[in-house]
Design an enzyme around this catalytic site. Structure first.
Site, short mmCIF file in Angstrom:
data_model
loop_
_atom_site.label_atom_id
_atom_site.label_comp_id
_atom_site.label_asym_id
_atom_site.label_seq_id
_atom_site.Cartn_x
_atom_site.Cartn_y
_atom_site.Cartn_z
N GLY A 64 0.66 -1.26 -0.12
CA GLY A 64 0.18 0.14 -0.07
C GLY A 64 0.79 1.26 -0.09
N GLY A 115 0.51 -5.37 0.59
CA GLY A 115 -0.92 -5.29 0.10
C GLY A 115 -0.74 -6.16 -1.39
N GLU A 138 6.20 -6.07 7.33
CA GLU A 138 5.54 -5.06 8.24
C GLU A 138 6.04 -4.68 9.57
OE1 GLU A 138 2.57 -6.33 5.09
OE2 GLU A 138 3.88 -7.39 6.70
N ASP A 146 -0.88 -7.82 7.40
CA ASP A 146 -2.18 -7.62 7.38
C ASP A 146 -2.77 -8.07 5.86
OD1 ASP A 146 -1.26 -5.51 5.80
OD2 ASP A 146 -2.65 -4.25 6.22
#
Length: 357
Positions: A64, A115, A138, A146
């Site tokens: 992202g 992402g 992350e 995530d």
């Protein structure tokens, strides 16, 4: 030029992430447009297969837009922010991809991170190449895996997923296949012919023309020490075992962990252990949404992105600075219910039959 391109060719509909200078990183608008295209194609009998790829030579998607997340977390109030709204739609898209009723072919060539894993590794047909470079990095920015990443990594054999989640280690094609993040290996030179065949053939027939065996990976030979070290119940014990192992690779993993956000490490381990009891992806995404929203209110996310992406000094000042200072109650707070702000995917999920492609 649009950040995401759509076209159909023969039996196949194509999604092309089109931000090559930004490593095809996802924006909120891109997520919404992809979801809209999937809705249209699901209803179109002329579309039999969906294919997602990335523009340029560097990869499918590096994640992202974390610089935007940095600014939002720094300047927002942590409630109802732009990042939370982005994650809400992104995680819904991840769940939709996993349940999509038509073959969803992800060409995981080059960089596939964060992402990028979310829009590819939940698909029904996941193709890697000799150039694939896959990771969930992350913890290095004070965040927690995530986009359904904790679901995928918890399903990996033994404790391989724990190792990848905590360290953010990058893996290639063979190790992605071993960990269940991919299904097929196709040489990069064969991707264009594969796409040509997908326009005129069913997926299984097109794949049969191009799938090969990859060169050996690294994780198979490391399974013994990885499983032994990472099955520990705490990050502190994992570190102790890694340092005591007497293996260069284990020592390197320990050094990596010592540089990561202590809070992110403890929350990541707790999330992975909880995932094994949660079941379906939708429940995991609900949990990840709670954790992600909590990260917006924690200083390590802003600091981690600052150090790695904004100032690029690679010297984050984590708070708390040590594992010992991260209390169990602090970790539990990341999983606290959000009330009316819950993602709620588990409440809307439905059981679908698995379709053999």
């Amino acid at each position: 030029m649009s950040d995401v391109l759509f076209h159909t060719r023969g039996r196949a509909a194509h999604i092309t992430l089109n931000r090559p200078r930004a490593l095809n990183s996802l924006t909120h608008q891109m997520v919404l447009r992809i979801d809209g295209a999937l809705t249209e194609w699901e209803r179109d009998p002329a579309v039999e297969t969906v294919v997602i790829s990335g523009a340029g030579e560097r990869g499918l998607c590096a994640g992202g837009d974390i610089r935007a997340i940095h600014d939002d977390a720094r300047d927002g109030d942590g409630d109802g922010t732009a990042s939370a709204a982005f994650w809400r739609d992104e995680y819904r898209l991840n769940a939709r991809i996993a349940r999509y009723p038509k073959p969803y072919v992800a060409l995981m060539d080059g960089l596939v991170m964060g992402g990028g894993v979310g829009v590819s590794a939940h698909g029904s047909v996941r193709v890697v190449t000799e150039r694939s470079d896959i990771a969930m990095p992350e913890t290095g920015i004070g965040f927690v895996p995530d986009v359904g990443g904790t679901h995928l990594l918890a399903l990996a054999p033994g404790e391989l997923g724990t190792h990848l989640a905590l360290t953010g280690a990058r893996i290639g094609a063979a190790d992605a296949l071993l960990c269940g993040l991919a299904d097929h290996y196709v040489p990069s030179a064969s991707l264009r012919p594969l796409v040509d065949d997908l326009a005129r053939l069913p997926v299984h027939e097109a794949l049969a023309r191009h799938v090969q065996a990859p060169l050996p990976g690294e994780l198979t030979e490391q399974r013994e020490w990885i499983d032994d070290c990472y099955r520990a119940d705490t990050v502190e014990e994992i570190l102790r075992r890694l340092l005591a192992r007497g293996r260069p690779a284990a020592a390197e993993a320990a050094e990596t962990l010592l540089a990561r956000s202590p809070t992110a490490l403890k929350v990541t381990l707790a999330a992975l252990r909880r995932v094994r009891r949660l079941g379906p992806l939708e429940r995991v995404l609900d949990q990840e949404y709670r954790v992600s929203c909590a990260c917006l209110r924690h200083p390590d996310l802003v600091e981690g992105i600052r150090a790695r992406i904004v100032d690029k000094d690679h010297e984050p000042r984590w708070s708390p600075a040590t594992l010992a200072e991260v209390a169990e109650a602090d970790v539990e707070g990341f999983f606290a219910p959000l009330g009316e702000r819950e993602l709620g995917l588990a409440d809307r999920s439905r059981t679908t039959e698995e379709v053999p492609w």
